[in-house]
Design a protein around this motif. Sequence first.
Motif, PDB file in Angstrom:
ATOM      1  N   LYS A 353       0.836  -1.207   0.000  1.00  0.00           N
ATOM      2  CA  LYS A 353       0.000   0.000   0.000  1.00  0.00           C
ATOM      3  C   LYS A 353       0.870   1.257   0.000  1.00  0.00           C
ATOM      4  N   SER A 357       0.768   3.958  -2.953  1.00  0.00           N
ATOM      5  CA  SER A 357       0.375   5.334  -2.599  1.00  0.00           C
ATOM      6  C   SER A 357       1.429   6.336  -3.049  1.00  0.00           C
ATOM      7  N   ASP A 411      -9.664  -0.489   0.137  1.00  0.00           N
ATOM      8  CA  ASP A 411      -9.010   0.769   0.510  1.00  0.00           C
ATOM      9  C   ASP A 411      -9.504   1.859  -0.434  1.00  0.00           C
ATOM     10  N   SER A 412     -10.494   2.594   0.021  1.00  0.00           N
ATOM     11  CA  SER A 412     -11.134   3.585  -0.859  1.00  0.00           C
ATOM     12  C   SER A 412     -10.169   4.696  -1.257  1.00  0.00           C
ATOM     13  N   GLN A 413      -9.257   5.061  -0.342  1.00  0.00           N
ATOM     14  CA  GLN A 413      -8.315   6.144  -0.649  1.00  0.00           C
ATOM     15  C   GLN A 413      -7.378   5.742  -1.787  1.00  0.00           C
ATOM     16  N   LEU A 414      -6.917   4.507  -1.739  1.00  0.00           N
ATOM     17  CA  LEU A 414      -6.018   4.008  -2.787  1.00  0.00           C
ATOM     18  C   LEU A 414      -6.739   3.963  -4.137  1.00  0.00           C
ATOM     19  N   TRP A 416      -9.361   5.724  -4.979  1.00  0.00           N
ATOM     20  CA  TRP A 416      -9.629   7.100  -5.414  1.00  0.00           C
ATOM     21  C   TRP A 416      -8.377   7.714  -6.042  1.00  0.00           C
ATOM     22  N   SER A 417      -7.227   7.467  -5.422  1.00  0.00           N
ATOM     23  CA  SER A 417      -5.962   7.987  -5.971  1.00  0.00           C
ATOM     24  C   SER A 417      -5.732   7.452  -7.381  1.00  0.00           C
ATOM     25  N   SER A 420      -8.272   9.137  -9.783  1.00  0.00           N
ATOM     26  CA  SER A 420      -7.906  10.546  -9.934  1.00  0.00           C
ATOM     27  C   SER A 420      -6.695  10.690 -10.852  1.00  0.00           C
ATOM     28  N   HIS A 472     -18.907   3.921  -2.738  1.00  0.00           N
ATOM     29  CA  HIS A 472     -17.886   4.802  -2.148  1.00  0.00           C
ATOM     30  C   HIS A 472     -17.546   5.959  -3.088  1.00  0.00           C
TER      31      HIS A 472
END
Length: 545
Positions: A353, A357, A411-414, A416-417, A420, A472
Motif C-alpha cells: 500500500k 500510494s 481501501d477507498s483512498q487508494l 480514489w488515488s 484521480s 464509495h
Amino acid sequence: WRAHPETLQDSLTGVLRLNDEELVKFLQDVLDALFAMFSNEEGNSTQHSGLVFHVLVSIFSLLQSNKFQHFRPVMNEYIENHFAAALVYKGLITSVEHMAVFMTKAEHPDPFQKCFGSLEYIFKLLIQSRRLFARATGGQYEDSFRRDLHSLFTALNGMLAVPSYDVIIPTQEALLNSTGVVLEQLKDTLPAPELGMLARNMLDAIPRGAPNRLIQAKLQAVKDLVSGELFHEDDSRTVVLSVACKHLRMHLSRRDELRLCAEILSEILTQLYELQREQRDKVTNTLQHDLDSLCKNILGILIRTISIIMEGSHAVLPPLVACLLGLLQLLDETHYKRYWDELTPNKDPRDLKDFLSKSLLVYEELLTQDWLVFPTDWLIMKLAANDVMRKSLEEFAKPLVYRFLGPHAFDSQLWWSYFSLAVTFLTQPSLQLEQYREPKRLKILHSHGDMRVLMGFQILSMWSQLGEQKLHFIPSMVGPFLEVTLVPEPALRKATLSVFYDMMQCEQAARGSFRLVESELIDKLDLLISENKGDDEYRELFSTM
C-alpha cells in the motif's frame, strides 16, 4: 648492470632522471631490465626490489598521464607478447601490499599515489606473470597465489578503512579509481563470486562518515564496475549488480550524492536494456533475475526519494525521473508479480500500500506539472514517458483488484488515488491530439496510439471491478468520468455513458433514488459547457440523455 652490480642503485636513480621521451622510446628494453633486477632466479626479492618497484611505478604513472596516453597500446602489446618475467608476480603482490600497509606512515604521499594510480598495469603484469609461471609448471601453487591475492585485498581494504585526512585522501581516491579496472583484470583468474566478494568488501571498507571526496570516489568506482566488462557477463553481472544496488540504496535513502546515483543507475539501465534487446525473445534466466533484483532493491527507494525531493526544485530530479521511467520500461508482468509478492510478506499489505500510494502521488505530481522535469518542447520524451507510465498503471491496477478490493481489504483512498491519477493522465495537455497539426497527430497515433482512449478503457475496466464498493465513489466520480467523455472517441464516450446509468442504478438500489448522481451530473455538465469544453458531438451526445 650485471657486470657492475655495485652501480645498480645509481643506475636505477638515473632512470628516474631520464627524459620522459627517452624513457618511453626504449620502454621495452628498460622494463625487461627492471624486471630482471626485481627478483632473483627463485622469484625472491633482492636488495634492490624496493627501488626497482619505485622506478616501475614511476614509469607506469608516466604512461597514465595524458601526454603518453597513445602509448597504452604499446604497453599492452608488451605485456601480452613480450613480457617474460614468470617469477615477478609474488614480488609485485608483496610490494603493493607493503605500500598499502605503510601508507599512513609515509612522510611523502606522492609515491603511494603513483602506486595505487598505476594498479591497472601492476595487475596486468602480475596476472600475466602468474600465467607464464602456471604454464611452465602445470599450474603449481595456485592456492598460494589466491591466498596472496586475498591477503593483498585485505591490506587494500584496511587502507580504505583508515580514517581519512588530507594527506591520505588522494591515495585512497587513487585506489578507488583503479578498483574497477583491477577487478576486471582478475575476471579470468578468480570466479565471479570471489570477485564480487572482493568488490563488496573493498567498497564496504569505506567508513559511513567518510569525507565527500571519498564517497564520490567510491560511487565512481561503482559506476566503473557497472560500465565495465564485468557487467557484460552473466555470472559477474549478478554479483556486481548486487554490490551496486547496496550502495545505491544507501545513498538514495540518505539523499546524498544523488547525481552520481542517477549516473550509476542510468548506466545499469542502459546496459540491461541493451542486453534485453539483444536477447529479445530468449531472455536468459540470469537477466530476469537481475531485473528482479534491481526492481526489488531500487524501485521503492527511488520512488520514495523522488517523492521527497519533488517538494523543492532539485536539479537532480529530471535524471532520477528518467531512471525511474527506464526501470519501469524494463519490467514485465512477471517482474511486477514477484515484486508484489516481495512487498506482501505473510500477506501483510502495508508495504505494498505504501509503495502504491507513493507511486501514484509521484505520478500525479509529474502529470499535474505536465512533465516539467523535461524541457517544454520535448514532446517525444513526454509521449514515451506517458507510454511507460500507462503500462505501469495497468500493472498497478492488478494488486488494487486482488489485494485492496475485498470486503475486509478495501481501501477507498487508494482506489480514489488511482481513478484521480488516471483522469489526470487522460486530460494532460501533451495528450490532447486535437491541438497538433495533422502530420504530427498522425505520427503520434502511429507510434503511440491515442493513449487517452487506452487509459479511458482502463478506468472503465477498474470501475466494473468495484462491485458493491461503487457506492464509495458516488457521486464523487461523476466529475472525473465526465472528463473522460471529453475525449473525442465515440466508443469511449458511449462506454462511459453506461457508467452514469450504472451509478444511477447503484444509488437507486442503495438509497431509493438517484438524486445525488443526477444533481452532480447536471452541475458538472453545466460547468464543462460553460467552460466551452467538448465538441458539437459531445453536446449532442448528452442532449440525448
